[in-house]
Write a protein that holds these residues in place. Structure first.
Motif, PDB file in Angstrom:
ATOM      1  N   GLU A 131       0.637  -0.937  -0.114  1.00 47.33           N
ATOM      2  CA  GLU A 131      -0.317  -0.251  -0.442  1.00 47.33           C
ATOM      3  C   GLU A 131       0.793   1.469   0.490  1.00 47.33           C
ATOM      4  OE1 GLU A 131      -2.691   0.330   3.232  1.00 47.33           O
ATOM      5  OE2 GLU A 131      -4.091   1.447   2.590  1.00 47.33           O
ATOM      6  N   PHE A 132       1.568   1.424   0.796  1.00 48.52           N
ATOM      7  CA  PHE A 132       2.930   2.591   0.915  1.00 48.52           C
ATOM      8  C   PHE A 132       3.597   2.474  -0.369  1.00 48.52           C
ATOM      9  CE2 PHE A 132       1.937   2.037   5.626  1.00 48.52           C
ATOM     10  CZ  PHE A 132       0.920   2.223   5.638  1.00 48.52           C
ATOM     11  N   TYR A 165       7.758   5.834  -0.585  1.00 51.97           N
ATOM     12  CA  TYR A 165       8.026   6.378  -1.840  1.00 51.97           C
ATOM     13  C   TYR A 165       8.967   7.923  -2.453  1.00 51.97           C
ATOM     14  CZ  TYR A 165       6.883   6.555  -6.234  1.00 51.97           C
ATOM     15  OH  TYR A 165       6.819   6.620  -8.453  1.00 51.97           O
ATOM     16  N   ALA A 192       0.564  12.259  -0.621  1.00 53.15           N
ATOM     17  CA  ALA A 192       1.895  12.815  -1.275  1.00 53.15           C
ATOM     18  C   ALA A 192       2.931  12.457  -1.292  1.00 53.15           C
ATOM     19  CB  ALA A 192       1.363  14.308  -0.643  1.00 53.15           C
ATOM     20  N   PRO A 196       7.054  15.840  -2.739  1.00 59.32           N
ATOM     21  CA  PRO A 196       7.391  16.724  -4.159  1.00 59.32           C
ATOM     22  C   PRO A 196       6.381  17.255  -4.921  1.00 59.32           C
ATOM     23  CG  PRO A 196       7.571  13.923  -5.267  1.00 59.32           C
ATOM     24  CD  PRO A 196       7.146  14.514  -2.679  1.00 59.32           C
ATOM     25  N   ILE A 213      -1.971  14.708   1.408  1.00 60.39           N
ATOM     26  CA  ILE A 213      -2.398  13.751   2.603  1.00 60.39           C
ATOM     27  C   ILE A 213      -1.643  12.419   2.680  1.00 60.39           C
ATOM     28  CG2 ILE A 213      -3.808  12.360   2.720  1.00 60.39           C
ATOM     29  CD1 ILE A 213      -6.155  14.800   1.861  1.00 60.39           C
TER      30      ILE A 213
HETATM   31  N1  SAM Z   1       3.916  11.887  -4.688  1.00 55.40           N
HETATM   32  C1  SAM Z   1       4.537  11.272  -3.841  1.00 55.40           C
HETATM   33  C2  SAM Z   1       5.807  11.219  -5.266  1.00 55.40           C
HETATM   34  O1  SAM Z   1       5.224  11.940  -6.363  1.00 55.40           O
HETATM   35  O2  SAM Z   1       6.600  11.044  -4.686  1.00 55.40           O
HETATM   36  C3  SAM Z   1       4.233   9.718  -3.684  1.00 55.40           C
HETATM   37  C4  SAM Z   1       3.306   8.647  -4.507  1.00 55.40           C
HETATM   38  S1  SAM Z   1       3.285   7.332  -3.739  1.00 55.40           S
HETATM   39  C5  SAM Z   1       2.885   6.328  -5.755  1.00 55.40           C
HETATM   40  C6  SAM Z   1       2.018   6.812  -3.746  1.00 55.40           C
HETATM   41  C7  SAM Z   1       1.795   7.173  -1.916  1.00 55.40           C
HETATM   42  O3  SAM Z   1       0.396   7.315  -1.452  1.00 55.40           O
HETATM   43  C8  SAM Z   1       2.425   6.478  -1.290  1.00 55.40           C
HETATM   44  O4  SAM Z   1       3.374   7.711  -0.696  1.00 55.40           O
HETATM   45  C9  SAM Z   1       1.095   5.963   0.179  1.00 55.40           C
HETATM   46  O5  SAM Z   1       1.864   5.918   1.230  1.00 55.40           O
HETATM   47  C10 SAM Z   1       0.467   6.582  -0.248  1.00 55.40           C
HETATM   48  N2  SAM Z   1      -1.212   6.215   0.117  1.00 55.40           N
HETATM   49  C11 SAM Z   1      -1.484   4.409  -0.386  1.00 55.40           C
HETATM   50  N3  SAM Z   1      -2.199   4.610  -0.352  1.00 55.40           N
HETATM   51  C12 SAM Z   1      -2.859   5.484   0.578  1.00 55.40           C
HETATM   52  C13 SAM Z   1      -4.543   7.138   1.253  1.00 55.40           C
HETATM   53  N4  SAM Z   1      -5.941   5.103   0.884  1.00 55.40           N
HETATM   54  N5  SAM Z   1      -4.487   7.235   1.649  1.00 55.40           N
HETATM   55  C14 SAM Z   1      -3.146   7.527   1.843  1.00 55.40           C
HETATM   56  N6  SAM Z   1      -2.243   7.708   0.933  1.00 55.40           N
HETATM   57  C15 SAM Z   1      -2.276   6.600   0.530  1.00 55.40           C
END
Ligand code: SAM
Length: 336
Positions: A131-132, A165, A192, A196, A213
């Protein structure tokens, strides 16, 4: 190495060097020569008479013996091939997770010896998972850590790559999203990470507010640190589930950023809820080459129509290739 050159009194050397650079006739393959009174500026060709007019008086065109320029070695010089890696802060991340230990160590050694800014070399043990969206890593060489500070568009992002990430590969994409945002806008960055998109917007566009968020507590810990590190104003870091948080900020967003490409479609109801009339959803997806946009547009339309709203597609494009026949796409949809 004998070369034709311009002999110039030392005091006049710098302006002449600049002129030769502009004319693209300064020979960089050898070192500039010097004695007590003169500089000897090597030439790739004889200057044309009109080119000499821009050069101050008191110079001579002569031949001179130059020392070759020592070229800094690059990893390829030590390895005999060009290794695939990306640089995040002072960490080099090897791209091939299948490398055996011996080859990974050889590459890491070459990177550490030729790239003075690199302090650690990592090899991914997994793709982005869970998920993360984080990877597991092995430290191949250098300092034993996965934390670094990456610079991008005059912002700094501290991140532990094994806990949150981050990829520099989306830097162009982030500046493109930035160009949509206007002063006074409210932006909700639903996924978020360490900030970035949110921090770049908060720093560059004087938004009314940015709500950043993320559900990953480690990502939010770095996000909070990065807000301070960048002295970003009007930005609030929120640790939570984007779906739950959306209910608290319904109808407030001029822009909703949905950078969770594999699962963003599951959050479209929340994105529509967040968007004020006329606001824009920046939707990311991973789609097959034979259906790059249509299914995703239908999903956005369906989510909007559930609450009696309509959409207008403003832009759609491929962000990058993701896997064979699979693309990371982005769609800008105005929700009316
Ligand atoms: N936007 C950031 C970047 O460009 O570096 C992070 C993108 S990463 C692909 C997706 C992010 O969504 C991860 O940090 C993850 O922890 C978060 N995430 C996943 N499921 C989520 C949820 N249900 N609510 C909030 N954040 C979530």
């Amino acid at each position: 190495m004998r070369r034709q050159c311009i002999k110039v009194p030392k005091k006049k050397g710098e302006p002449v060097r600049r002129i030769l650079l502009e004319l693209e006739i300064l020979d960089n393959s050898v070192k500039i020569g010097a004695d007590q009174a003169f500089l000897y500026l090597p030439l790739t060709r004889e200057p044309a008479p009109d080119e000499l007019q821009s050069i101050p008086e008191g110079i001579e065109l002569i031949e001179f013996d130059f020392e070759p320029q020592k070229k800094k070695p690059v990893p390829e010089d030590l390895l005999g091939f060009n290794p695939a890696y990306e640089v995040i802060g002072d960490i080099a991340l090897l791209e091939d997770s299948e490398l055996d230990n011996k080859k990974a160590s050889r590459i890491a050694d070459a990177l550490l010896r030729t790239l003075p800014n690199i302090k650690t070399v990592l090899k991914p043990l997994t793709p982005v998972i869970g998920e993360f969206r984080v990877k597991e890593f092995e430290v191949v060489a250098g300092e034993t850590r996965t934390e670094t500070v990456h610079r991008e568009y005059s912002c700094r992002y501290k991140v532990d790559l094994a806990r949150a990430y981050f990829t520099p590969r989306l830097s162009t994409e982030r500046s493109r999203i930035l160009s949509w945002v206007k002063e006074g806008d409210t932006v909700v960055d639903m996924f978020a990470g360490v900030g970035p998109y949110s921090i770049l917007i908060a720093k560059s566009k004087k938004p009314l507010k940015v709500l950043a968020i993320d559900k990953n507590p480690e990502a939010v810990r770095y996000l909070r640190e990065n807000i301070i590190l960048n002295s970003a104003k009007n930005i609030k870091a929120i640790e939570g589930d984007a779906r739950e948080e959306a209910k608290k900020f319904a109808g407030t967003a001029d822009h909703v950023i949905m950078n969770l490409p594999h699962n963003a479609f599951e959050f479209l109801d929340s994105a529509v809820l967040l968007t004020k009339p006329g606001g824009i959803i920046h939707y990311y997806g991973i789609t097959p080459e034979d259906n790059l946009f249509e299914s995703s547009i239908e999903l956005i339309r369906t989510a909007a129509e559930k609450t009696g709203r309509k959409i207008e597609i403003l832009e759609k494009r491929v962000v990058r290739s993701y896997a064979p026949h699979q693309y990371n796409i982005c769609i800008e949809a105005r929700v009316i």
